[in-house]
Design a protein around this motif. Structure first.
Motif, PDB file in Angstrom:
ATOM      1  N   GLY A  47      35.868  38.436  38.348  1.00 31.97           N
ATOM      2  CA  GLY A  47      35.228  38.952  37.149  1.00 31.97           C
ATOM      3  C   GLY A  47      35.160  37.950  36.023  1.00 31.97           C
ATOM      4  N   ALA A  48      35.870  36.840  36.133  1.00 34.10           N
ATOM      5  CA  ALA A  48      35.874  35.785  35.127  1.00 34.10           C
ATOM      6  C   ALA A  48      36.117  34.460  35.834  1.00 34.10           C
ATOM      7  CB  ALA A  48      36.951  36.036  34.073  1.00 34.10           C
ATOM      8  N   PRO A  49      35.629  33.342  35.270  1.00 29.99           N
ATOM      9  CA  PRO A  49      35.774  32.044  35.923  1.00 29.99           C
ATOM     10  C   PRO A  49      37.148  31.434  35.716  1.00 29.99           C
ATOM     11  CG  PRO A  49      34.566  31.779  33.871  1.00 29.99           C
ATOM     12  CD  PRO A  49      34.812  33.254  34.034  1.00 29.99           C
ATOM     13  N   ARG A  50      38.135  32.084  36.322  1.00 28.70           N
ATOM     14  CA  ARG A  50      39.519  31.627  36.201  1.00 28.70           C
ATOM     15  C   ARG A  50      40.236  31.827  37.526  1.00 28.70           C
ATOM     16  NH1 ARG A  50      41.680  35.294  31.564  1.00 28.70           N
ATOM     17  NH2 ARG A  50      43.545  34.992  32.840  1.00 28.70           N
ATOM     18  N   PRO A  51      40.966  30.820  37.984  1.00 32.45           N
ATOM     19  CA  PRO A  51      41.653  30.949  39.287  1.00 32.45           C
ATOM     20  C   PRO A  51      42.731  32.014  39.300  1.00 32.45           C
ATOM     21  CG  PRO A  51      42.292  28.912  38.176  1.00 32.45           C
ATOM     22  CD  PRO A  51      41.152  29.478  37.407  1.00 32.45           C
ATOM     23  N   ASP A  52      43.266  32.405  38.133  1.00 35.33           N
ATOM     24  CA  ASP A  52      44.333  33.397  38.103  1.00 35.33           C
ATOM     25  C   ASP A  52      43.810  34.830  38.040  1.00 35.33           C
ATOM     26  OD1 ASP A  52      43.347  33.078  35.520  1.00 35.33           O
ATOM     27  OD2 ASP A  52      45.267  33.533  34.569  1.00 35.33           O
ATOM     28  N   LYS A  53      42.490  35.015  37.996  1.00 34.39           N
ATOM     29  CA  LYS A  53      41.930  36.363  37.989  1.00 34.39           C
ATOM     30  C   LYS A  53      41.970  36.957  39.390  1.00 34.39           C
ATOM     31  CE  LYS A  53      40.060  38.298  35.121  1.00 34.39           C
ATOM     32  NZ  LYS A  53      40.566  39.316  34.159  1.00 34.39           N
ATOM     33  N   SER A  54      42.150  38.276  39.465  1.00 38.16           N
ATOM     34  CA  SER A  54      42.198  38.934  40.771  1.00 38.16           C
ATOM     35  C   SER A  54      40.825  38.905  41.439  1.00 38.16           C
ATOM     36  CB  SER A  54      42.677  40.379  40.614  1.00 38.16           C
ATOM     37  OG  SER A  54      41.763  41.123  39.819  1.00 38.16           O
ATOM     38  N   ILE A  55      40.831  39.083  42.754  1.00 38.71           N
ATOM     39  CA  ILE A  55      39.595  39.081  43.536  1.00 38.71           C
ATOM     40  C   ILE A  55      38.876  40.418  43.361  1.00 38.71           C
ATOM     41  CG2 ILE A  55      38.605  38.865  45.850  1.00 38.71           C
ATOM     42  CD1 ILE A  55      41.197  37.395  46.654  1.00 38.71           C
ATOM     43  N   ASP A  56      37.586  40.355  43.020  1.00 40.70           N
ATOM     44  CA  ASP A  56      36.773  41.574  42.992  1.00 40.70           C
ATOM     45  C   ASP A  56      36.237  41.887  44.380  1.00 40.70           C
ATOM     46  OD1 ASP A  56      37.132  42.067  40.316  1.00 40.70           O
ATOM     47  OD2 ASP A  56      35.152  41.376  39.690  1.00 40.70           O
ATOM     48  N   THR A  57      35.726  40.857  45.048  1.00 44.83           N
ATOM     49  CA  THR A  57      35.199  40.993  46.400  1.00 44.83           C
ATOM     50  C   THR A  57      35.094  39.590  46.985  1.00 44.83           C
ATOM     51  OG1 THR A  57      33.441  41.973  47.766  1.00 44.83           O
ATOM     52  CG2 THR A  57      32.754  40.894  45.723  1.00 44.83           C
ATOM     53  N   GLN A  58      34.523  39.488  48.176  1.00 40.70           N
ATOM     54  CA  GLN A  58      34.364  38.192  48.821  1.00 40.70           C
ATOM     55  C   GLN A  58      32.973  38.083  49.440  1.00 40.70           C
ATOM     56  OE1 GLN A  58      37.807  38.478  51.482  1.00 40.70           O
ATOM     57  NE2 GLN A  58      38.866  36.916  50.274  1.00 40.70           N
ATOM     58  N   ALA A  81      23.420  38.958  47.671  1.00 40.42           N
ATOM     59  CA  ALA A  81      22.284  39.741  48.155  1.00 40.42           C
ATOM     60  C   ALA A  81      22.717  40.900  49.045  1.00 40.42           C
ATOM     61  CB  ALA A  81      21.313  38.838  48.906  1.00 40.42           C
ATOM     62  N   THR A  82      23.805  40.748  49.788  1.00 41.46           N
ATOM     63  CA  THR A  82      24.227  41.765  50.754  1.00 41.46           C
ATOM     64  C   THR A  82      24.430  43.128  50.123  1.00 41.46           C
ATOM     65  OG1 THR A  82      25.305  40.070  52.092  1.00 41.46           O
ATOM     66  CG2 THR A  82      25.972  42.361  52.474  1.00 41.46           C
ATOM     67  N   ASP A  83      25.149  43.173  49.001  1.00 46.89           N
ATOM     68  CA  ASP A  83      25.433  44.458  48.367  1.00 46.89           C
ATOM     69  C   ASP A  83      25.215  44.444  46.865  1.00 46.89           C
ATOM     70  OD1 ASP A  83      27.635  42.987  47.488  1.00 46.89           O
ATOM     71  OD2 ASP A  83      28.995  43.885  48.951  1.00 46.89           O
ATOM     72  N   GLY A  84      24.635  43.367  46.325  1.00 46.75           N
ATOM     73  CA  GLY A  84      24.316  43.311  44.908  1.00 46.75           C
ATOM     74  C   GLY A  84      25.477  43.005  43.994  1.00 46.75           C
ATOM     75  N   TYR A  85      26.620  42.631  44.549  1.00 45.68           N
ATOM     76  CA  TYR A  85      27.803  42.410  43.728  1.00 45.68           C
ATOM     77  C   TYR A  85      27.645  41.139  42.889  1.00 45.68           C
ATOM     78  CZ  TYR A  85      32.475  44.267  42.875  1.00 45.68           C
ATOM     79  OH  TYR A  85      33.556  44.894  42.325  1.00 45.68           O
ATOM     80  N   VAL A  86      28.073  41.216  41.627  1.00 44.19           N
ATOM     81  CA  VAL A  86      27.967  40.111  40.682  1.00 44.19           C
ATOM     82  C   VAL A  86      29.355  39.563  40.377  1.00 44.19           C
ATOM     83  CG1 VAL A  86      27.273  39.449  38.334  1.00 44.19           C
ATOM     84  CG2 VAL A  86      25.878  41.072  39.650  1.00 44.19           C
ATOM     85  N   GLY A  87      29.474  38.242  40.326  1.00 43.23           N
ATOM     86  CA  GLY A  87      30.766  37.671  39.979  1.00 43.23           C
ATOM     87  C   GLY A  87      30.723  36.158  39.898  1.00 43.23           C
TER      88      GLY A  87
END
Length: 294
Positions: A47-58, A81-87
């Protein structure tokens, strides 16, 4: 003009938005975006450009991403494109579309090694998950083993692939094959996944495109079954939802789900799961949905 949009599904920020949203939202600038493909085995979206942020998806190897921004720290902000997820994801994990040709096949094995050439004794370049997309340009046989040669010259075992549009008849069996896979918050591969990813990956094998997260699946996947007077007669493949959780019925009584209680994909009686979630979290079953293959 500003709409209230889910950041997970809409490439819109106060300072930047996709060109398609111009006139709908307020942003400092609007951009068309650039098509890329995932060139890493697996890449985390955050959700943010930081390595310590949790994973939203892959995102999986070969999937398409529209990139709207790259920052000076090497992060790319885009939409899968697969599911429209933004990150946000590492820009180094992405390649231009010319580098990875249009996918022709999908990995159907739980995972398969990608070799530098058609030789199982060669040191693997990486390992691809169930659902990864590849472009096959040739086939080679060595010592009786058939390999699919990919557009970048690497190779995978051919029997681990199916054509990109292939559908299995029993998609629940794909979920069952993932039994024992470690639970990973935000994970979306056979190396580690969460409850909604188990549903999404298995349903994808059956030709059904589902949204990524359980709250999205609860409002749009298949058809809602009436539970006003208790649970209906359940069938194999029915989805059972609680707040923040989803599982798949293997039969009328048994649920398979990726869960933090066991930290793995497990099967257990639905009655036991429902009792545990009610006692530990205070949540009752909220929705039952039945998927319908198109």
């Amino acid at each position: 003009m500003t709409e209230s949009l889910d950041r997970r599904l809409h490439p819109v920020r106060p300072d930047l938005a996709a060109k398609a949203y111009e006139g709908r939202v307020t942003a400092d600038r609007f951009v068309e975006g650039e098509t890329r493909r995932v060139a890493a085995d697996l890449v985390d979206l955050k959700g943010a450009p930081r390595p310590d942020k949790s994973i939203d998806t892959q995102a999986l190897f070969g999937e398409t991403v529209t990139v709207y921004e790259e920052n000076a720290e090497g992060w790319a902000w885009g939409q899968l494109a697969t599911d429209g997820y933004v990150g946000w994801m590492p820009a180094s994990a992405l390649a231009g579309p010319a580098a990875l040709s249009l996918p022709t096949h999908r990995v159907m094995a739980l995972r398969t090694y990608r070799y530098p050439y058609a030789e199982l004794k060669s040191p693997p370049l990486g390992i691809l998950s169930l659902g990864a997309l590849v472009s096959v340009v040739d086939r080679q046989t060595l010592r009786g083993l058939d390999y699919a040669v990919l557009s970048d010259g690497s190779a995978v075992v051919e029997r681990h692939l199916v054509p990109a549009g292939h559908r299995v008849e029993d998609w629940v069996a794909v979920a069952e094959a993932l039994t024992g896979t470690p639970y990973l918050w935000g994970g979306r591969s056979s190396l580690g996944l969460d409850c909604s990813a188990l549903v999404q990956l298995a349903a994808q094998a059956g030709g059904m495109a589902l949204p990524r997260d359980s709250d999205m699946q609860e409002t749009s996947a298949g058809e809602t079954l009436d539970i006003g007077n208790g649970l209906p007669e359940l069938e194999r493949g029915d989805l059972i939802f609680w707040k923040g959780h989803v599982g798949i019925m293997r039969d009328r009584e048994t649920l398979i789900h990726a869960n933090g209680f066991a930290m793995a994909v497990t099967s257990e009686p639905l009655a036991d799961v429902a009792r545990r979630i009610r006692e530990r979290e205070g949540h009752a079953i909220s929705t039952v949905r039945r998927l319908v293959a198109s």
